[in-house]
Design a protein around this motif. Structure first.
Motif, PDB file in Angstrom:
ATOM      1  N   TRP A  31       0.836  -1.198   0.000  1.00 55.65           N
ATOM      2  CA  TRP A  31       0.000   0.000   0.000  1.00 55.65           C
ATOM      3  C   TRP A  31       0.872   1.251   0.000  1.00 55.65           C
ATOM      4  N   GLY A  32       1.961   1.226   0.780  1.00 58.09           N
ATOM      5  CA  GLY A  32       2.859   2.372   0.801  1.00 58.09           C
ATOM      6  C   GLY A  32       3.564   2.587  -0.531  1.00 58.09           C
ATOM      7  N   LEU A  33       3.930   1.490  -1.197  1.00 59.82           N
ATOM      8  CA  LEU A  33       4.581   1.608  -2.501  1.00 59.82           C
ATOM      9  C   LEU A  33       3.631   2.208  -3.532  1.00 59.82           C
ATOM     10  N   ASN A  34       2.372   1.774  -3.520  1.00 58.95           N
ATOM     11  CA  ASN A  34       1.384   2.370  -4.422  1.00 58.95           C
ATOM     12  C   ASN A  34       1.249   3.867  -4.174  1.00 58.95           C
ATOM     13  N   ALA A  35       1.213   4.252  -2.890  1.00 58.48           N
ATOM     14  CA  ALA A  35       1.097   5.672  -2.552  1.00 58.48           C
ATOM     15  C   ALA A  35       2.348   6.442  -2.972  1.00 58.48           C
ATOM     16  N   THR A  36       3.519   5.818  -2.820  1.00 58.61           N
ATOM     17  CA  THR A  36       4.776   6.465  -3.217  1.00 58.61           C
ATOM     18  C   THR A  36       4.787   6.786  -4.706  1.00 58.61           C
ATOM     19  N   LEU A  37       4.403   5.834  -5.532  1.00 56.49           N
ATOM     20  CA  LEU A  37       4.413   6.057  -6.982  1.00 56.49           C
ATOM     21  C   LEU A  37       3.348   7.071  -7.388  1.00 56.49           C
ATOM     22  N   SER A  38       2.200   7.054  -6.733  1.00 60.55           N
ATOM     23  CA  SER A  38       1.165   8.046  -7.048  1.00 60.55           C
ATOM     24  C   SER A  38       1.635   9.448  -6.678  1.00 60.55           C
ATOM     25  N   LEU A  39       2.276   9.576  -5.535  1.00 59.28           N
ATOM     26  CA  LEU A  39       2.797  10.886  -5.127  1.00 59.28           C
ATOM     27  C   LEU A  39       3.902  11.341  -6.074  1.00 59.28           C
ATOM     28  N   ALA A  40       4.762  10.401  -6.495  1.00 58.51           N
ATOM     29  CA  ALA A  40       5.821  10.750  -7.456  1.00 58.51           C
ATOM     30  C   ALA A  40       5.218  11.221  -8.777  1.00 58.51           C
ATOM     31  N   LEU A  41       4.161  10.553  -9.239  1.00 60.83           N
ATOM     32  CA  LEU A  41       3.495  10.966 -10.468  1.00 60.83           C
ATOM     33  C   LEU A  41       2.946  12.379 -10.341  1.00 60.83           C
ATOM     34  N   ALA A  42       2.286  12.670  -9.211  1.00 63.51           N
ATOM     35  CA  ALA A  42       1.742  14.012  -9.002  1.00 63.51           C
ATOM     36  C   ALA A  42       2.859  15.055  -8.974  1.00 63.51           C
ATOM     37  N   GLY A  43       3.983  14.720  -8.305  1.00 62.02           N
ATOM     38  CA  GLY A  43       5.095  15.659  -8.246  1.00 62.02           C
ATOM     39  C   GLY A  43       5.706  15.931  -9.609  1.00 62.02           C
ATOM     40  N   LEU A  44       5.931  14.884 -10.374  1.00 62.42           N
ATOM     41  CA  LEU A  44       6.506  15.064 -11.708  1.00 62.42           C
ATOM     42  C   LEU A  44       5.537  15.818 -12.611  1.00 62.42           C
ATOM     43  N   HIS A  45       4.251  15.569 -12.459  1.00 68.81           N
ATOM     44  CA  HIS A  45       3.255  16.268 -13.273  1.00 68.81           C
ATOM     45  C   HIS A  45       3.230  17.756 -12.947  1.00 68.81           C
ATOM     46  N   ARG A  46       3.538  18.114 -11.710  1.00 70.07           N
ATOM     47  CA  ARG A  46       3.570  19.514 -11.307  1.00 70.07           C
ATOM     48  C   ARG A  46       4.946  20.148 -11.528  1.00 70.07           C
ATOM     49  N   GLY A  47       5.831  19.419 -12.165  1.00 69.63           N
ATOM     50  CA  GLY A  47       7.131  19.983 -12.519  1.00 69.63           C
ATOM     51  C   GLY A  47       8.181  19.909 -11.442  1.00 69.63           C
ATOM     52  N   ASP A  48       7.951  19.151 -10.397  1.00 69.65           N
ATOM     53  CA  ASP A  48       8.935  19.026  -9.316  1.00 69.65           C
ATOM     54  C   ASP A  48       9.944  17.924  -9.616  1.00 69.65           C
ATOM     55  N   ARG A  49      11.066  17.996  -8.921  1.00 76.56           N
ATOM     56  CA  ARG A  49      12.043  16.908  -8.948  1.00 76.56           C
ATOM     57  C   ARG A  49      11.693  15.946  -7.814  1.00 76.56           C
ATOM     58  N   VAL A  50      11.643  14.671  -8.138  1.00 81.92           N
ATOM     59  CA  VAL A  50      11.195  13.669  -7.175  1.00 81.92           C
ATOM     60  C   VAL A  50      12.323  12.684  -6.887  1.00 81.92           C
ATOM     61  N   GLY A  51      12.588  12.482  -5.608  1.00 79.77           N
ATOM     62  CA  GLY A  51      13.543  11.470  -5.171  1.00 79.77           C
ATOM     63  C   GLY A  51      12.858  10.480  -4.253  1.00 79.77           C
ATOM     64  N   VAL A  52      13.335   9.247  -4.253  1.00 83.48           N
ATOM     65  CA  VAL A  52      12.713   8.193  -3.431  1.00 83.48           C
ATOM     66  C   VAL A  52      13.811   7.408  -2.721  1.00 83.48           C
ATOM     67  N   GLY A  53      13.586   7.171  -1.442  1.00 86.65           N
ATOM     68  CA  GLY A  53      14.468   6.301  -0.672  1.00 86.65           C
ATOM     69  C   GLY A  53      13.658   5.225   0.017  1.00 86.65           C
ATOM     70  N   VAL A  54      14.144   3.989  -0.013  1.00 90.35           N
ATOM     71  CA  VAL A  54      13.509   2.871   0.684  1.00 90.35           C
ATOM     72  C   VAL A  54      14.494   2.401   1.746  1.00 90.35           C
ATOM     73  N   PHE A  55      14.047   2.331   2.996  1.00 82.28           N
ATOM     74  CA  PHE A  55      14.983   2.079   4.088  1.00 82.28           C
ATOM     75  C   PHE A  55      14.413   1.076   5.074  1.00 82.28           C
ATOM     76  N   ASP A  56      15.325   0.430   5.805  1.00 82.65           N
ATOM     77  CA  ASP A  56      14.986  -0.321   7.005  1.00 82.65           C
ATOM     78  C   ASP A  56      16.014   0.091   8.047  1.00 82.65           C
ATOM     79  N   ARG A  57      16.943  -0.804   8.410  1.00 83.05           N
ATOM     80  CA  ARG A  57      17.987  -0.377   9.341  1.00 83.05           C
ATOM     81  C   ARG A  57      19.100   0.364   8.625  1.00 83.05           C
ATOM     82  N   GLU A  58      19.029   0.387   7.309  1.00 82.33           N
ATOM     83  CA  GLU A  58      19.922   1.198   6.478  1.00 82.33           C
ATOM     84  C   GLU A  58      19.155   1.615   5.228  1.00 82.33           C
ATOM     85  N   MET A  59      19.717   2.522   4.453  1.00 77.65           N
ATOM     86  CA  MET A  59      19.068   2.951   3.225  1.00 77.65           C
ATOM     87  C   MET A  59      19.232   1.857   2.180  1.00 77.65           C
ATOM     88  N   HIS A  60      18.150   1.140   1.891  1.00 75.65           N
ATOM     89  CA  HIS A  60      18.188   0.010   0.968  1.00 75.65           C
ATOM     90  C   HIS A  60      18.299   0.483  -0.480  1.00 75.65           C
TER      91      HIS A  60
END
Length: 440
Positions: free
Chosen positions: A259-288
């Protein structure tokens, strides 16, 4: 060749008649009585007719069946599978499609009855609950003979490997919605006085704020013109998606991470559509996984391909480490969205500390994925003692969450708490609201 119920019925009827005749005629002095001979002759005739019935479904006369090439499937969605059938003669078919066993069960076979010289498209739905690649088998076809005595079977080669991705259907729907919102005079009028970047000039209309009239342009045109402003573009949006222990829980058929991954990609789509630069990090005990903020339409496809193989892990998440890495690498002010879950103030103390530290340079936004079953138990009145205890625990969990959220808000952190299976829409709406109000 497989017999039908009609063939079994004829054979059974012949046996019943022979038994009745044998009972009426009494014992026979010969090895084969007349009723038994009659039964054998009748059964032999029926089997001969059945063989002729089977032969009538020859390679040239049987129906043509094919499955449309399967696209990438979306997790947690009903994905349509279409099978095309055509025939020159009237036909009754049973179709067995060997979909992956890991999918939710689909009733098989699919039964089709076609008049002569017709074609038909049959569609059924598959519901995958895990991402990954799956082998999809061939089609097994059974066509009933013209006289309805036997089935003739054959296999249609259709094997392929199918990939299950995050919710691509939802992304396509969101893309259309964002495109509609960005066009039309009605939408433009809503943007008056919002944002800092100039978009266009248009004629003044009743209800517009006169403070945004461009007097120089008005003097040149001899008609009042108003400045349309848009939120600033090319800002930075960073999404940190937790893949630790809390995200492994199953919510409404999918893991909380999915569910979080779906939300992440939807938010990234909205950001890119609005002309923003989008970065994504996936982490647990370290940045995966870390993908630096980038713009452009192609970036979303890179995000999908990079994030799809990632699965949650039973590891404790290091929020401070993830936030520290972002603060080190992202010097320019950004909206930092952390998608995770909160238990209570004590268990989530590290998360609260990490997000509060971001406030000095960035705009922190904490998004938590609530289990709707907890809401259901908390609001379900019951006379049963065990259910009453469960309700008390659920109410306590919700109250502890609210205490943690209150502390986050006091620290200047934006907060969104919603059921995991309903998080995408309010998250995108909050992001668009932040952009419209120029919070960055």
């Amino acid at each position: 060749m497989s017999p039908t119920l009609k063939l079994y019925g004829l054979l059974a009827a012949g046996g019943a008649i022979a038994t009745a005749m044998n009972a009426l005629s009494g014992p026979s002095e010969t090895f084969l009585s007349f009723p038994l001979e009659a039964m054998l002759l009748f059964d032999g005739f029926v089997l001969l007719v059945a063989l002729i019935d089977w032969a009538q479904v020859s390679d040239q006369q049987r129906a043509k069946v094919r499955r449309e090439k399967l696209p990438r499937l979306s997790i947690g969605r009903d994905n349509p599978v279409t099978i095309h059938v055509s025939t020159m003669k009237a036909a009754t078919l049973q179709i067995f499609d060997r979909y992956p066993n890991d999918f939710d069960e689909v009733p098989m076979p699919l039964t089709v009855r076609l008049p002569a010289k017709t074609s038909q498209a049959i569609t059924y739905q598959v519901f995958p609950t895990h991402r990954g690649e799956y082998p999809w088998g061939d089609l097994q076809i059974r066509q009933r003979g013209p006289w309805g005595l036997v089935w003739r079977s054959w296999t249609v080669p259709a094997a392929q490997t199918v990939a299950v991705y995050p919710d691509l259907v939802g992304l396509r729907s969101l893309s259309i919605q964002l495109a509609i919102q960005s066009t039309g005079n009605v939408r433009q009028r809503k943007r008056i006085g919002i944002g800092t970047e100039f978009a266009e000039l248009r004629e003044y209309a009743i209800g517009d704020d006169p403070r945004f009239i461009d007097w120089k342009a008005t003097a040149r045109r001899s008609a009042p013109l108003i400045r349309v402003l848009e939120p600033e573009r090319e800002q930075s949006l960073i999404v940190l998606l937790d893949r630790g222990r809390l995200m492994t829980a199953n919510v409404r058929g999918l893991s909380r991470f999915d569910w979080g991954l779906n939300a992440t990609l939807s938010l990234a789509l909205a950001g890119l559509h609005r002309g923003d630069r989008v970065g994504v990090g996936v982490f647990d005990r370290e940045m995966h996984t870390w993908m630096s903020p980038t713009g452009g339409k192609q970036h979303l496809q890179r995000l999908i391909e990079k994030l799809t193989p990632i699965q949650p892990a039973l590891l404790e998440s290091d929020y401070l480490g993830a936030v520290t890495q972002v603060a080190t690498q992202q010097l320019r002010r950004a909206l930092v969205v952390v998608i995770t879950d909160i238990v209570d103030k004590t268990a989530s103390a590290e998360l609260l500390t990490a997000l509060t530290r971001l406030k000095a340079r960035h705009l922190p936004f904490c998004v938590t994925l609530r289990d709707p079953q907890v809401d259901q138990q908390a609001h379900q009145f019951t006379d049963d003692v065990a259910d009453a205890y469960n309700r008390a625990v659920a109410l306590d969990l919700l109250e502890q969450r609210q205490v943690a959220f209150a502390e986050l808000k006091q620290g200047g952190v934006l907060v969104l708490d919603a059921p995991a299976d309903q998080i995408t829409e309010p998250l995108v709406e909050d992001y668009l609201r932040i952009k419209a109000r120029n919070r960055l």
